[in-house]
Design an enzyme around this catalytic site. Structure first.
Site, short mmCIF file in Angstrom:
data_model
loop_
_atom_site.label_atom_id
_atom_site.label_comp_id
_atom_site.label_asym_id
_atom_site.label_seq_id
_atom_site.Cartn_x
_atom_site.Cartn_y
_atom_site.Cartn_z
N GLU A 1 0.82 -1.23 0.00
CA GLU A 1 0.00 0.00 0.00
C GLU A 1 0.85 1.27 0.00
OE1 GLU A 1 -3.44 0.31 2.44
OE2 GLU A 1 -4.23 -1.64 1.84
N HIS B 1 -2.00 -1.53 10.45
CA HIS B 1 -1.49 -2.90 10.44
C HIS B 1 -0.29 -3.01 11.37
CE1 HIS B 1 -3.47 -4.87 6.81
NE2 HIS B 1 -3.94 -3.64 6.79
#
Length: 662
Positions: A369, A646
């Site tokens: 990402e 995360h």
């Protein structure tokens, strides 16, 4: 295979692409800011709680017409730019390979000379993280913001954590592993002197907390240290920047008062060292992440993690002491009561922990990402202070034969301390929904990690991927896992220059890292859990389909709680995740038909320890037959607390050659 160092084959196309993007960017930026103004994060909501209720509304009323007017005015230029930009993407290369130009900071060539496969083996450390570096308006839907500043801070934290010395504690007595609850400090390097190293000589010392500030800028090797290690005859090769602390079995492991006073004096002396690092970044100045006591994520705080810097080993014999690079400056805080952190599950063959820092001497890093191109550049600049080789801006744009129109790249980024020999990228053609707008795929890399005395190259394979994210798309993810295996097999065949009869290369490891967007405990992910990938590759956290090991925790954080005081710093998040109740409050848990999706603060019994969707897999298939690969340690990392939703993961593999094994 030629590595692409520029996105286009010639300068004319590069200039034309820059011109077309220059026409598009103003429209893109105004649209991004317009949407972002209507999507506040929980942190911003809390900040505005003390403001008058009309203040934010007034700001929206004033800025919205301005952004709209500028957006409309820039649209014609953006349309012209898009008509130029779109056809250029057919000539664009699938990635950009960047190598550190400043040779004084380069360490890849030095690392290659360190392992000749003549000793007992070598360990390699791999890290993986989803960093959520989307355009700011889209990142806010994950409750994070300020993408450009976050990128810079993420890079700084990673390279500072990885470049700190690796601390290992060896206890000579095989029967007594206790350490008294006395005050002791980390090993403090002298502030001056001509010597480049300082040998550790102590009856008992332990590093419990440390602040590291270094100007290594990627070169964290010490020639003298390597010479000492080579002649020491240690059971395993010791990584550079590794600090060995020897604890003798005498006096049952207790320190004398004199020793304690001496150690305290060293720590107090080190406290006068400068506290600021050149990386006082723009992000650390934002109200989003004010540094507090105990915030050791960037290694700039006055107190750092007590547990995460300590590695405990029990030895049967004498272990020679290593040296500490004098160029590294580190400061310790004195802990009055400490204890050796032991593994809760003694049946495990390797260490595992929740760490507030990235592992020392991190060799390879796979990120997902990293979609925003400006953020990718900032992140690359920071990572190049530690990693010499980086592959970024991976993916395709525009229309391609096998894919729908792609507006953003794959978001993959790879960083390495070892030279990259070959690289290949493939785009998943079956993306659905919003995922089809990004060129999600797999990046395959071949790296050289050493050579044998017979001049055979020692290589390793690393794959980085990001699968379909939409819940319920199990069939899509299984198809992508099939393609991943096929592409990897093709990559290994096409890049191999060896034959069974005449091997020119010896394969040391084959690792897959990435965000697979399914966990091993959810009832809805049974197809992925039983995929054939897990018959060829091992997951250190997994017992079998539907069951994780007791110490494994989820890697997906609840976005609503990112800015809670209990978890907004690496140390705080580490402490919370070490308790079952803390995990229930701040991790996303496996989905179940019997449970509501809303889980913030829920105390009910939940399956597993959270959704673990970030994986690190390794295989023993296809490697050099006489070598053995084992996991040395596995870590869940909290150093990026408040910067992404995360948890990064890290794994250290040991490649044993079988020669001169003790």
């Amino acid at each position: 295979m030629v590595l692409y160092t520029s996105p286009f084959p010639n300068s004319f196309l590069s200039v034309l692409h820059s011109f077309s993007w220059g026409l598009i960017f103003p429209c893109y930026w105004f649209a991004d800011r317009l949407v972002a103004s209507f999507v506040p994060t929980t942190y911003e909501k809390r900040q505005r709680a003390d403001d008058p209720c009309y203040f934010h509304a007034l700001c929206i009323i004033i800025t919205t017409p301005i952004y709209l007017a500028l957006l409309v005015a820039s649209l014609p230029f953006a349309l012209i730019g898009f008509l130029l930009w779109s056809p250029l993407q057919s000539a664009r290369r699938p990635y950009i390979y960047s190598r550190l130009e400043d040779k004084s900071h380069a360490n890849g060539a030095t690392l290659l000379t360190e392992w000749k496969a003549a000793g007992n083996g070598k360990s390699f450390c791999f890290g993986s993280a989803n960093v959520c570096l989307l355009p700011d308006s889209l990142a806010r839907f994950n409750n994070v913001f300020n993408t450009q500043a976050r990128a810079k801070e993420i890079g700084r934290r990673i390279r500072n954590g990885a470049s700190r010395p690796q601390i290992k504690i060896y206890i000579d007595s095989p029967t007594n592993t206790s350490i008294s609850a006395a005050s002791f400090s980390s090993l403090v390097s002298p502030q001056g002197g001509e010597s480049t190293n300082r040998t550790v000589n102590a009856g008992i010392k332990r590093t419990t907390s440390m602040e590291y500030k270094g100007d290594n800028s990627g070169s964290n090797n010490s020639e003298d240290g390597r010479d000492d290690k080579a002649g020491a005859g240690e059971p395993n090769e010791v990584e550079e920047n590794t600090c060995i602390v020897r604890i003798n079995g005498e006096d049952n492991g207790h320190m004398s008062d004199i020793e304690i006073d001496n150690v305290n004096g060293q720590a107090n002396a080190s406290g006068t060292a400068e506290h600021s690092l050149e990386g006082d970044t723009e992000f650390s100045k934002t109200p989003n992440h004010k540094q507090k006591d105990g915030d050791s994520g960037s290694l700039d705080s006055y107190s750092a993690s007590r547990e995460s810097l300590v590695k405990v080993r029990v030895g049967d014999g004498t272990v020679d002491q290593s040296t500490v690079n004098n160029k590294l400056l580190y400061k310790a805080s004195i802990m009055k009561k400490t204890s050796v952190r032991k593994k809760k599950h003694t049946d495990e063959t390797f260490d595992h922990e929740i760490s507030a820092f990235f592992p020392a001497n991190l060799d390879f890093l796979c990120l997902q990402e990293v979609f925003d191109k400006r953020a990718a550049e900032k992140l690359k600049e920071q990572l190049h202070h530690y990693f010499e080789y980086i592959v970024y801006d991976v993916g395709v744009y525009g229309c391609h034969a096998c894919c729908s129109f792609k507006f953003v790249n794959s978001g993959l980024l790879f960083a390495s301390r070892y030279p990259v020999m070959d690289a290949a990228y493939h785009c998943y053609p079956n993306g659905k929904g919003t995922d089809s707008l990004a060129s999600k795929g797999a990046l395959f890399l071949k790296v050289q990690v050493g050579s044998t005395p017979q001049d055979q190259r020692i290589v390793g394979y690393i794959s980085c991927t990001h699968l379909q994210a939409i819940a319920g798309d199990t069939t899509v993810r299984c198809e992508q896992l099939d393609m991943l295996q096929d592409w990897l097999s093709e990559f290994r065949k096409s890049t191999s220059s060896s034959s069974t009869a005449n091997p020119e290369e010896l394969v040391a490891f084959d690792v897959i890292c990435g965000d697979l967007n399914f966990d091993n405990c959810s009832s809805e992910d049974k197809l992925e859990q039983q995929h054939s990938l897990f018959t060829h590759y091992k997951d250190p956290c997994r017992i079998g389909p539907g069951e994780d090991k007791p110490w494994a925790i989820g890697t997906l954080l609840d976005p609503e709680g990112l800015y809670d005081e209990e978890v907004c710093t690496p140390d705080n998040l580490q402490k919370v995740l070490e308790s079952e109740e803390g995990r229930k409050g701040y991790l996303v848990y496996p989905t179940s038909k019997n449970h509501n999706s809303s889980q913030k603060g829920r105390k009910a019994s939940l399956k597993g320890n959270g959704r673990r969707i970030d994986y690190m897999l390794y295989t023993e298939e296809g490697l050099y037959l006489e070598w053995k690969v084992e996991v040395e340690e596995f870590s869940f990392i909290t150093q990026l607390a408040g910067l992404t939703d995360h948890l990064p993961v890290a794994m250290r593999l040991t490649v044993s050659t079988g020669e001169d094994d003790p």
